[in-house]
Structure formats: structure tokens, C-alpha cells
Design a protein around this motif. Structure first.
Motif, PDB file in Angstrom:
ATOM      1  N   ARG A  53       0.816  -1.219  -0.162  1.00 21.42           N
ATOM      2  CA  ARG A  53       0.035   0.130  -0.507  1.00 21.42           C
ATOM      3  C   ARG A  53       1.049   1.380   0.218  1.00 21.42           C
ATOM      4  N   ARG A  54       0.816   2.233  -1.050  1.00 17.50           N
ATOM      5  CA  ARG A  54       0.978   3.417  -0.796  1.00 17.50           C
ATOM      6  C   ARG A  54       0.230   4.516  -1.020  1.00 17.50           C
ATOM      7  N   TYR A  55      -0.356   5.099  -0.017  1.00 17.58           N
ATOM      8  CA  TYR A  55      -0.582   6.354   0.918  1.00 17.58           C
ATOM      9  C   TYR A  55       0.060   8.093  -0.018  1.00 17.58           C
ATOM     10  N   SER A  56      -0.862   8.890  -0.764  1.00 18.13           N
ATOM     11  CA  SER A  56      -0.357  10.104  -0.624  1.00 18.13           C
ATOM     12  C   SER A  56      -0.555  11.030  -0.043  1.00 18.13           C
ATOM     13  N   ARG A  57      -0.073  12.838   0.068  1.00 18.62           N
ATOM     14  CA  ARG A  57      -0.649  13.537   1.310  1.00 18.62           C
ATOM     15  C   ARG A  57      -2.425  13.578   1.637  1.00 18.62           C
ATOM     16  N   TYR A  58      -3.112  13.694   0.085  1.00 21.68           N
ATOM     17  CA  TYR A  58      -4.174  14.284   0.820  1.00 21.68           C
ATOM     18  C   TYR A  58      -4.685  13.035   1.116  1.00 21.68           C
ATOM     19  N   ARG A  61      -3.891  13.267   4.821  1.00 20.25           N
ATOM     20  CA  ARG A  61      -4.917  14.879   5.788  1.00 20.25           C
ATOM     21  C   ARG A  61      -6.370  14.019   6.064  1.00 20.25           C
ATOM     22  N   ILE A  62      -7.353  12.882   5.037  1.00 22.08           N
ATOM     23  CA  ILE A  62      -7.998  12.519   5.110  1.00 22.08           C
ATOM     24  C   ILE A  62      -8.120  11.981   6.720  1.00 22.08           C
ATOM     25  N   ALA A  66      -9.668  11.079  10.225  1.00 18.41           N
ATOM     26  CA  ALA A  66     -10.755  10.728  11.356  1.00 18.41           C
ATOM     27  C   ALA A  66      -9.996   9.861  12.079  1.00 18.41           C
ATOM     28  N   ARG A  67      -9.226  10.123  12.146  1.00 13.25           N
ATOM     29  CA  ARG A  67      -7.882   9.687  13.239  1.00 13.25           C
ATOM     30  C   ARG A  67      -8.833  10.748  14.752  1.00 13.25           C
TER      31      ARG A  67
END
Length: 110
Positions: A53-58, A61-62, A66-67
Motif C-alpha cells: 500500500r502507498r498513500y498520498s499526502r491528500y 490528511r483525510i 478520521a483519526r
């Protein structure tokens, strides 16, 4: 790929630059939390060629929003729904503001 292309990626909010471990570390959460919000379809990480899995900055932020909600006692599924609704509201407000700007510049014929 040129060096300029590589640097542009650093500015791209949608570029999947962060591994799951790094994303969890940056958010101060667990990889399990990232999996849970993925299962709730709040974010869908891209996959590397190796399937990681790879995550973007956007997306980070989401996930951070949620956290925040989960830390306040909101169940994960509800937090994900709230974040989606907040995003939809923000988009609707942006569209309305744009409509008002164009309507003021080009009044409808009466």
C-alpha cells in the motif's frame, strides 16, 4: 524520467509517496487503523508493483481527520462517514461560491 519530473512529484498531493508504515508513523496511529479506514472505503491506497500500500499526502490528511474523530470516541465507520460528508459539503460550498461569482458577472436575462 528527468530530475524535474521527480521534483514535481514531491509537490503532487495525489502522488502515492508513503508506505503504510511511514503513513502510520506520520499520523501517530497503527497500520491496523489505516487498514480499517481502507476497508470502510474512506481512502483507497494505491499499490506498488510489489503489492504494498502507498498513500498520498491528500489521503493522509483525510486519514488524520478520521483519526481525530476516532480519538474523540467516534466509531471508525461513523468517523469515515462524517469525513465523507464533510468533504461533500465543502465541495458543494465551493460549487455554490463559483456559481455566485459567475452569476454576478453574467446576470441572467430577465
Amino acid at each position: 524520467m528527468t530530475a524535474d519530473d521527480s521534483y514535481r512529484r514531491l509537490d503532487d498531493d495525489d502522488y502515492p509517496a508513503y508506505t503504510m508504515g511511514r503513513a502510520a508513523e506520520m499520523l501517530g496511529t497503527t497500520q491496523g487503523f489505516l487498514r480499517a479506514i481502507g476497508e470502510a472505503r474512506l481512502i483507497t491506497p494505491l499499490r506498488s508493483q510489489g503489492g504494498h500500500r502507498r498513500y498520498s499526502r491528500y489521503q493522509l490528511r483525510i486519514a488524520a481527520r478520521a483519526r481525530e474523530l476516532v480519538d474523540q470516541g467516534t466509531p471508525v465507520e461513523a468517523a469515515c462517514r462524517i469525513v465523507v460528508l464533510e468533504d461533500q459539503l465543502e465541495e458543494a460550498q465551493r460549487i455554490n461560491a463559483e456559481y455566485r461569482r459567475t452569476a454576478t458577472r453574467h446576470p441572467a436575462d430577465v
